[in-house]
Write a protein that holds these residues in place. Structure first.
Motif, PDB file in Angstrom:
ATOM      1  N   SER A 102     -10.416   3.489  -0.487  1.00  0.00           N
ATOM      2  CA  SER A 102     -10.836   4.428   0.549  1.00  0.00           C
ATOM      3  C   SER A 102     -10.024   5.710   0.473  1.00  0.00           C
ATOM      4  CB  SER A 102     -10.678   3.773   1.926  1.00  0.00           C
ATOM      5  OG  SER A 102     -11.081   4.654   2.945  1.00  0.00           O
ATOM      6  N   TRP A 103      -8.726   5.553   0.262  1.00  0.00           N
ATOM      7  CA  TRP A 103      -7.847   6.719   0.147  1.00  0.00           C
ATOM      8  C   TRP A 103      -8.201   7.557  -1.081  1.00  0.00           C
ATOM      9  CZ3 TRP A 103      -4.414   7.415  -3.987  1.00  0.00           C
ATOM     10  CH2 TRP A 103      -3.595   8.546  -3.892  1.00  0.00           C
ATOM     11  N   ILE A 113       0.792  -1.230   0.000  1.00  0.00           N
ATOM     12  CA  ILE A 113       0.000   0.000   0.000  1.00  0.00           C
ATOM     13  C   ILE A 113       0.830   1.288   0.000  1.00  0.00           C
ATOM     14  CG2 ILE A 113      -0.367  -0.011   2.510  1.00  0.00           C
ATOM     15  CD1 ILE A 113      -2.858   1.121  -0.210  1.00  0.00           C
ATOM     16  N   GLU A 142      -6.868  -6.370   1.085  1.00  0.00           N
ATOM     17  CA  GLU A 142      -6.942  -5.350   2.137  1.00  0.00           C
ATOM     18  C   GLU A 142      -6.340  -4.036   1.647  1.00  0.00           C
ATOM     19  OE1 GLU A 142      -4.937  -7.027   5.460  1.00  0.00           O
ATOM     20  OE2 GLU A 142      -6.507  -8.511   5.890  1.00  0.00           O
ATOM     21  N   ASP A 143      -5.211  -4.145   0.944  1.00  0.00           N
ATOM     22  CA  ASP A 143      -4.560  -2.946   0.413  1.00  0.00           C
ATOM     23  C   ASP A 143      -5.404  -2.287  -0.680  1.00  0.00           C
ATOM     24  OD1 ASP A 143      -2.470  -3.306   2.135  1.00  0.00           O
ATOM     25  OD2 ASP A 143      -1.090  -4.158   0.650  1.00  0.00           O
ATOM     26  N   GLU A 145      -8.042  -0.357   1.021  1.00  0.00           N
ATOM     27  CA  GLU A 145      -7.468   0.859   1.603  1.00  0.00           C
ATOM     28  C   GLU A 145      -7.170   1.891   0.519  1.00  0.00           C
ATOM     29  OE1 GLU A 145      -3.671   2.214   4.390  1.00  0.00           O
ATOM     30  OE2 GLU A 145      -4.303   0.105   4.350  1.00  0.00           O
ATOM     31  N   ARG A 177       0.162   3.640  -3.345  1.00  0.00           N
ATOM     32  CA  ARG A 177      -0.437   4.973  -3.270  1.00  0.00           C
ATOM     33  C   ARG A 177       0.288   6.004  -4.121  1.00  0.00           C
ATOM     34  NH1 ARG A 177      -1.785   6.315   3.067  1.00  0.00           N
ATOM     35  NH2 ARG A 177      -3.699   5.080   3.257  1.00  0.00           N
TER      36      ARG A 177
END
Length: 411
Positions: free
Chosen positions: A92-93, A50, A85-86, A89, A54
């Protein structure tokens, strides 16, 4: 990738190779050979972590998300769970990030839906743990799904997102879909207006019934609640449900029509039930190619579309039942109008319907007149003695019903 510019410069001039394309080709090469070369596997492992994920440029993020199925094939079990999971995330980010413009956020989600769909295509290779991780991602993505009727520059992309989402959801297990899209009576009564999430679930159920992923009975269980809501809250779902029922088997369509008219006799929002009747009649009758779908027109056309529908031999078998409920609903609306004229509200009909009471009476009266030959003689006499307002500002009713709705061709 640091040598990308140098490599691109060495390529023959007749080959057009954008920087992004070359990077994607490098990733594709890594995905194809990671099982044979540990350094490539380590490279992808690091890239999909992650913190690194990003900061990748958007184009490469989209690429990796759309190739989740390839990553699943080369990662170990625990790493796959972390991958999903990443991904959640990252989504969401991206949703909260100010650095992502609206189109980028939508493309994020489209890429993820696409990648998950390919993962589900490979479902035989997954353990239940992987499926659970994927389902969590799909559940999160579904909550991010925006209204399909959003105006503006993102409209086309949003339509693409809905299409990709349902191509993915069609692959999911039916039991999980039923849990994801569960709608109870509480969802219809907990607030003064229906939430967007509830409407979205009904639309999703309708689309998945169309594709055969869910049975029509799932939608049928929501019928009574669906037709007992304010029209402005449920209109988008109503149109989707009518399209679904339109393509159902003949007996099912006929039963929906009968029950919708029956519900119009008891619902707090008779205009909603009758709009659905209008949508269904319009979509199934011979006038479908020239009809327009908006809240006003589906009602004003009802005397014509219902009469046309019942003249079809396949619908004649239910004509008596349909006309019986049509008359009962008309009587109810007639009594409601008399109460309003006397200065009283009807206890069984929501006050928000009062503004269109006269219009509904006119529509229902005209429908009964068109079908009077199917009424018993005493009902025909009552129909003839009904006092119906002759002069109404039709444009005003049109504005009231369609203040927030576009007119669309009837599909």
């Amino acid at each position: 990738m640091r040598y990308e510019s140098q490599v691109a410069g060495l390529l023959a001039q007749d080959i057009t190779f954008e920087r992004g394309n070359l990077r994607e080709e490098c990733l594709l090469f890594s995905l194809s050979h990671a099982n044979q070369f540990d350094p490539l596997l380590s490279f992808l492992d690091e890239l999909c972590d992650i913190p690194r994920l990003r900061v990748l440029e958007s184009r490469l993020q989209f690429f990796l998300l759309s190739h989740l199925a390839d990553l699943v094939k080369i990662f170990s079990g625990s790493r796959i769970m972390k991958l999903f999971e990443d991904v959640a995330e990252l989504l969401s980010w991206s949703t909260c990030s100010e650095s992502c413009d609206p189109l980028e956020k939508i493309t994020f989600r489209i890429s993820c839906w696409s990648g998950l769909k390919l993962c589900l295509d490979e479902s035989s290779h997954h353990t239940q743990d992987y499926k659970s991780s994927m389902e969590k991602c799909m559940e999160f993505l579904f909550t991010l799904l925006p209204s399909a009727h959003t105006d503006g520059p993102c409209q086309g992309k949003i339509f693409e997102e809905w299409s990709e989402a349902f191509r993915c959801l069609e692959k999911a297990q039916q039991g999980w879909l039923l849990d994801l899209l569960k709608v109870s009576e509480v969802n219809f009564t907990v607030a003064n207006s229906l939430s967007f999430e509830t409407v979205k679930k009904i639309q999703a159920i309708a689309k998945l019934v169309q594709s055969g992923s869910l049975p029509l009975t799932v939608l049928g269980k929501l019928k009574a609640c669906l037709l007992d809501c304010r029209s402005q809250d449920i209109w988008d779902a109503l149109t989707e449900v009518s399209i679904t029922v339109q393509h159902a088997e003949g007996n099912a369509k006929r039963q929906w029509l009968i029950e919708a008219l029956e519900i119009s006799c008891i619902t707090r929002f008779p205009s909603t039930a009758l709009q659905f009747v209008g949508l269904l009649c319009g979509s199934c009758c011979i006038y479908r190619p020239v009809l327009i779908v908006d809240k006003f027109t589906v009602l004003s056309d009802l005397p014509v579309t219902l009469t046309s529908l019942l003249s079809d031999s396949s619908w004649m078998v239910v004509a008596d039942s349909v006309v019986s409920y049509l008359w009962a609903s008309t009587e109810r609306i007639y009594e409601w109008n008399k109460q309003l004229k006397g200065g009283f509200d009807a206890e069984s009909i929501d006050k928000s319907e009062n503004d269109i009471a006269c219009f509904l009476l006119l529509v229902m009266h005209q429908a009964c007149v068109s079908l009077k030959d199917l009424l018993p003689s005493e009902k025909q006499l009552q129909l003839a003695n009904m006092v119906v307002p002759a002069n109404m500002d039709v444009h005003e009713f049109h504005a009231r019903l369609n203040f927030d709705v576009k007119s669309l061709p009837l599909l």
